[in-house]
Design a protein around this motif. Structure first.
Motif, mmCIF file in Angstrom:
data_model
loop_
_atom_site.group_PDB
_atom_site.id
_atom_site.type_symbol
_atom_site.label_atom_id
_atom_site.label_comp_id
_atom_site.label_asym_id
_atom_site.label_seq_id
_atom_site.Cartn_x
_atom_site.Cartn_y
_atom_site.Cartn_z
ATOM 1 N N ARG A 388 16.641 -4.286 -10.306
ATOM 2 C CA ARG A 388 15.247 -4.499 -10.674
ATOM 3 C C ARG A 388 14.323 -4.283 -9.480
ATOM 4 N NH1 ARG A 388 14.107 -7.730 -14.888
ATOM 5 N NH2 ARG A 388 12.038 -6.781 -14.667
ATOM 6 N N CYS A 389 14.869 -4.391 -8.300
ATOM 7 C CA CYS A 389 14.070 -4.271 -7.077
ATOM 8 C C CYS A 389 14.424 -3.034 -6.251
ATOM 9 C CB CYS A 389 14.240 -5.513 -6.207
ATOM 10 S SG CYS A 389 13.669 -7.055 -6.975
ATOM 11 N N THR A 390 15.478 -2.330 -6.636
ATOM 12 C CA THR A 390 15.931 -1.175 -5.858
ATOM 13 C C THR A 390 16.114 0.054 -6.742
ATOM 14 O OG1 THR A 390 18.279 -1.727 -6.162
ATOM 15 C CG2 THR A 390 17.162 -2.673 -4.242
ATOM 16 N N SER A 391 16.206 1.197 -6.111
ATOM 17 C CA SER A 391 16.492 2.464 -6.780
ATOM 18 C C SER A 391 17.504 3.214 -5.926
ATOM 19 C CB SER A 391 15.213 3.301 -6.941
ATOM 20 O OG SER A 391 15.487 4.561 -7.511
ATOM 21 N N ASN A 392 18.711 3.401 -6.462
ATOM 22 C CA ASN A 392 19.804 4.038 -5.713
ATOM 23 C C ASN A 392 20.062 3.343 -4.380
ATOM 24 O OD1 ASN A 392 20.195 6.062 -7.692
ATOM 25 N ND2 ASN A 392 18.508 7.247 -6.846
ATOM 26 N N GLY A 393 19.984 2.016 -4.410
ATOM 27 C CA GLY A 393 20.291 1.241 -3.221
ATOM 28 C C GLY A 393 19.162 1.099 -2.226
ATOM 29 N N ILE A 394 18.012 1.719 -2.514
ATOM 30 C CA ILE A 394 16.849 1.652 -1.632
ATOM 31 C C ILE A 394 15.746 0.875 -2.343
ATOM 32 C CG2 ILE A 394 15.145 3.012 -0.342
ATOM 33 C CD1 ILE A 394 18.072 3.312 0.575
ATOM 34 N N LEU A 395 15.018 0.050 -1.597
ATOM 35 C CA LEU A 395 13.925 -0.700 -2.204
ATOM 36 C C LEU A 395 13.004 0.249 -2.953
ATOM 37 C CD1 LEU A 395 13.163 -3.250 0.643
ATOM 38 C CD2 LEU A 395 14.223 -3.725 -1.565
ATOM 39 N N ARG A 396 12.693 -0.104 -4.177
ATOM 40 C CA ARG A 396 12.052 0.829 -5.099
ATOM 41 C C ARG A 396 10.564 1.044 -4.815
ATOM 42 N NH1 ARG A 396 8.967 -1.322 -9.287
ATOM 43 N NH2 ARG A 396 9.042 -3.597 -9.560
ATOM 44 N N HIS A 397 10.024 2.039 -5.455
ATOM 45 C CA HIS A 397 8.597 2.332 -5.484
ATOM 46 C C HIS A 397 7.960 1.277 -6.388
ATOM 47 C CE1 HIS A 397 4.799 4.215 -6.186
ATOM 48 N NE2 HIS A 397 5.148 5.439 -5.825
ATOM 49 N N GLU A 398 7.171 0.365 -5.813
ATOM 50 C CA GLU A 398 6.593 -0.721 -6.612
ATOM 51 C C GLU A 398 5.162 -0.439 -7.049
ATOM 52 O OE1 GLU A 398 8.232 -4.927 -5.632
ATOM 53 O OE2 GLU A 398 8.182 -3.880 -3.715
ATOM 54 N N GLY A 399 4.635 0.737 -6.714
ATOM 55 C CA GLY A 399 3.279 1.083 -7.119
ATOM 56 C C GLY A 399 2.462 1.557 -5.939
ATOM 57 N N GLU A 400 1.350 2.235 -6.214
ATOM 58 C CA GLU A 400 0.544 2.838 -5.163
ATOM 59 C C GLU A 400 -0.760 2.098 -4.889
ATOM 60 O OE1 GLU A 400 0.057 7.019 -5.782
ATOM 61 O OE2 GLU A 400 2.215 7.379 -5.993
ATOM 62 N N SER A 401 -1.013 0.993 -5.591
ATOM 63 C CA SER A 401 -2.225 0.226 -5.302
ATOM 64 C C SER A 401 -2.073 -0.459 -3.956
ATOM 65 C CB SER A 401 -2.479 -0.810 -6.394
ATOM 66 O OG SER A 401 -1.579 -1.903 -6.271
ATOM 67 N N MET A 402 -3.179 -0.940 -3.396
ATOM 68 C CA MET A 402 -3.108 -1.621 -2.121
ATOM 69 C C MET A 402 -2.321 -2.919 -2.217
ATOM 70 S SD MET A 402 -4.115 -0.152 0.530
ATOM 71 C CE MET A 402 -3.995 -1.650 1.496
ATOM 72 N N ASP A 403 -2.280 -3.519 -3.391
ATOM 73 C CA ASP A 403 -1.463 -4.710 -3.587
ATOM 74 C C ASP A 403 0.020 -4.338 -3.615
ATOM 75 O OD1 ASP A 403 -3.646 -6.368 -3.720
ATOM 76 O OD2 ASP A 403 -3.673 -6.496 -5.907
ATOM 77 N N GLN A 404 0.376 -3.448 -4.508
ATOM 78 C CA GLN A 404 1.783 -3.128 -4.755
ATOM 79 C C GLN A 404 2.464 -2.478 -3.563
ATOM 80 O OE1 GLN A 404 0.663 -0.622 -8.002
ATOM 81 N NE2 GLN A 404 1.283 -2.102 -9.569
ATOM 82 N N SER A 405 1.766 -1.581 -2.891
ATOM 83 C CA SER A 405 2.405 -0.795 -1.835
ATOM 84 C C SER A 405 2.778 -1.626 -0.614
ATOM 85 C CB SER A 405 1.485 0.360 -1.416
ATOM 86 O OG SER A 405 0.241 -0.140 -0.932
ATOM 87 N N ILE A 406 2.221 -2.832 -0.513
ATOM 88 C CA ILE A 406 2.474 -3.652 0.678
ATOM 89 C C ILE A 406 3.525 -4.720 0.424
ATOM 90 C CG2 ILE A 406 0.860 -5.625 0.421
ATOM 91 C CD1 ILE A 406 -0.227 -4.752 3.247
ATOM 92 N N PHE A 407 4.034 -4.814 -0.812
ATOM 93 C CA PHE A 407 4.985 -5.873 -1.170
ATOM 94 C C PHE A 407 6.209 -5.900 -0.248
ATOM 95 C CE2 PHE A 407 3.735 -6.053 -5.977
ATOM 96 C CZ PHE A 407 2.590 -6.759 -5.643
ATOM 97 N N LYS A 408 6.754 -4.721 0.041
ATOM 98 C CA LYS A 408 8.003 -4.682 0.830
ATOM 99 C C LYS A 408 7.797 -5.205 2.247
ATOM 100 C CE LYS A 408 8.904 -0.265 -0.310
ATOM 101 N NZ LYS A 408 8.150 0.029 -1.549
ATOM 102 N N ALA A 409 6.557 -5.150 2.742
ATOM 103 C CA ALA A 409 6.267 -5.658 4.079
ATOM 104 C C ALA A 409 6.414 -7.168 4.146
ATOM 105 C CB ALA A 409 4.853 -5.255 4.499
ATOM 106 N N VAL A 410 6.434 -7.829 2.991
ATOM 107 C CA VAL A 410 6.613 -9.276 2.957
ATOM 108 C C VAL A 410 8.103 -9.617 2.931
ATOM 109 C CG1 VAL A 410 5.965 -11.415 1.794
ATOM 110 C CG2 VAL A 410 4.439 -9.432 1.682
ATOM 111 N N LEU A 411 8.858 -8.895 2.143
ATOM 112 C CA LEU A 411 10.293 -9.163 2.034
ATOM 113 C C LEU A 411 11.039 -8.898 3.335
ATOM 114 C CD1 LEU A 411 13.003 -9.651 0.538
ATOM 115 C CD2 LEU A 411 12.911 -7.252 -0.181
ATOM 116 N N ILE A 412 10.778 -7.749 3.958
ATOM 117 C CA ILE A 412 11.601 -7.296 5.083
ATOM 118 C C ILE A 412 11.695 -8.319 6.223
ATOM 119 C CG2 ILE A 412 11.805 -5.571 6.915
ATOM 120 C CD1 ILE A 412 12.779 -4.569 4.232
ATOM 121 N N PRO A 413 10.570 -8.807 6.774
ATOM 122 C CA PRO A 413 10.719 -9.724 7.915
ATOM 123 C C PRO A 413 11.438 -11.014 7.558
ATOM 124 C CG PRO A 413 8.420 -9.586 7.204
ATOM 125 C CD PRO A 413 9.164 -8.507 6.491
ATOM 126 N N TYR A 414 11.260 -11.481 6.315
ATOM 127 C CA TYR A 414 11.932 -12.719 5.918
ATOM 128 C C TYR A 414 13.428 -12.477 5.702
ATOM 129 C CZ TYR A 414 7.221 -14.618 5.323
ATOM 130 O OH TYR A 414 5.937 -15.050 5.540
#
Length: 497
Positions: A388-414
């Protein structure tokens, strides 16, 4: 007598005619013996084209690539050191099933220049002429310098997207689209990338670290581009969106953790005490934070960062009220938003997965209760590995809006924080390490260095950003966050080996 002469003349004439007929062009020749070579049909097999031998990132390995002609079923590859006999060449057969382009990795015996040969073979065993090229493998295994790549991606974020007079960020390079007025909560995550970079370089590059500290002051002075102005707000960070204030507070706390300057965490404490926790309300579902001042819906993107702030404030100040707040908001998420196996809310989004995981990890360190660490691990692993969160083992495209495109920046450091936590389960730490490295390697191979300094990270790391595209601060922040995370995690791991 006359009759006898007539018969003789007639016989002679017939013999002459038959002889003449045998000499005619249309006469059928007598069958002659033929050799085997005369009966075989000459068959031509087209040779391979565009044969190349390129070094890989592994020592003594070559990537052989070529194009096949039609009707080729096998290609015989051979290789031998330039100064040795071809008769001692190593050989493999590569089966060709479909496609024109083909490649194969080969391992050679030593570091030197190699002759590479390729012969195309059809289904009947007919062979083409041999095509040759030369190749030199890498002498040593390539070792990625993640710190340099993190420097590079963070540089692009700052140079292309930061208003250096204010320390805040535009949504597009140099505010090309003029739509950055309401970019507020994203400021927290863009600045977090710079803070992680600052923590990494401050000992070895104090001059650049000083520049970054100035950006922190400017960002703080300009209230992170907060578009909401309220004369009763003593902090300048008050906003109708509760989650926006939460994200800003977490970055203010991170600034203090990095610099030792308590100015930032004191402001975060004031925002939390006066404008965030005061918005909680209670019903049969429990006590939770609303999304907005005028919207009572209580969601994961508000309650997970609220829980994390409370846990961090408790660890800083030791006030039991903060620990109780953290436990209360945690319980609200568990009772209403956690759906089992670490999944937080529907649809699961990487930023809430990561934030809840970090909140649980901090609660573990505040209480020592193993249940919190278990929840942390489940939430982070779900965000990194679920389909649900990945595509072929890579974190997926969650959208191109300014909200969606920054989501992965929250997960990674944590996720990286959990991987570096010695109290986490070893197998979980290893799994996170593998996921981060896979994502970082994928992004690395899809960065278009020829476009420097417009070397933008794409929304999905498995694709290169189009040359004619307009860069996104959200996507660049996510990509730079990944590289800063890789520098923290992979460099640390390498040094321990």
């Amino acid at each position: 007598m006359k009759h006898l002469i007539f018969l003789l003349i007639s016989a002679f004439s017939l013999s002459f005619i038959l002889y003449a007929c045998n000499e005619d062009d249309n006469a059928i020749p007598e069958k002659e013996e033929q050799t085997d070579n005369d009966t075989e049909e000459s068959i031509t097999v087209n040779a391979v084209t565009n044969l190349k031998a390129s070094p890989t990132e592994k020592a003594n390995e070559l990537l052989i690539s070529w194009n096949n002609a039609a009707n080729v079923t096998t290609v015989e590859l051979s290789w031998w050191p330039e100064n040795e006999k071809e008769s001692e060449a190593s050989t493999i057969n590569v089966s060709i099933f479909t496609g024109i382009k083909k490649e194969r990795r080969i391992t050679v015996s030593k570091y030197c220049t190699y002759n590479i040969g390729a012969v195309a073979i059809d289904k009947n065993g007919n062979r083409s002429k041999k095509v040759t090229t030369k190749g030199i493998p890498a002498e040593k295994d390539f070792r990625m310098n993640w710190e340099k790549l993190a420097d590079s991606c963070t540089y692009v974020l700052i140079e292309q997207f930061m208003d250096k007079e204010k320390g805040t960020f535009w949504s597009t390079p140099n505010d090309l689209n003029h739509d950055s007025e309401f970019i507020y909560w994203q400021q927290a995550h863009a600045m977090d990338v710079v803070i992680y970079s600052y923590e990494r370089i401050k000992k070895n590059n104090p001059e650049l670290a000083s520049t970054y500290e100035n950006y922190f002051h400017l960002w703080y002075k300009n209230h992170a581009n907060n578009y909401h102005n309220d004369p009763t707000d003593n902090t300048g960070f008050l906003n109708d969106f509760t989650d926006d204030m939460c994200w800003i507070c977490l970055t203010l706390i991170h600034m203090t953790e990095a610099t030792g300057d308590d100015l930032y965490i004191k402001t975060a404490k004031e925002i939390y005490d006066n404008y965030i926790i005061t918005r909680t309300w209670t019903d049969y579902k429990g006590t939770g934070l609303p999304w907005k001042s005028d919207d009572p819906n209580r969601n994961a993107c508000t309650n997970t960062p609220g829980c994390l702030i409370a846990a961090k404030l408790y660890l800083k100040y030791g006030n039991e009220n903060y620990l109780e707040d953290a436990k209360t908001l945690y319980q609200y998420v568990i009772n209403n938003l956690e759906e089992g196996n670490g999944k937080i809310e529907e649809p699961p989004l990487t930023y809430t997965q990561g934030t809840f995981g970090e909140a649980c990890r901090q609660l573990y360190h505040a209480t020592g209760e193993s249940l919190y660490m278990k929840n942390a691990e489940e939430a982070i692993i779900y965000g990194l590995t679920s389909d649900r969160c990945t595509s072929n083992g890579i974190l997926r495209h969650e959208g191109e809006s300014m909200d969606q495109s920054i989501f992965k920046a929250v997960l990674i450091p944590y996720a990286v924080n959990l991987a570096l936590d010695e109290n986490a389960t070893p197998s979980v730490r290893t799994q996170i390490h593998t996921c981060i490295e896979r994502n970082a390697e994928t992004l690395r191979h899809h960065l278009n260095r020829s476009q420097w300094p417009a070397m933008y990270c794409n929304y999905f790391w498995g694709e290169t950003f189009p040359q004619d595209g307009i860069g996104s601060m959200g996507a660049q922040t996510s990509g730079a966050s990944l590289m800063e995370g890789a520098a923290r995690l992979l460099t640390t791991s390498d040094s321990e080996e």
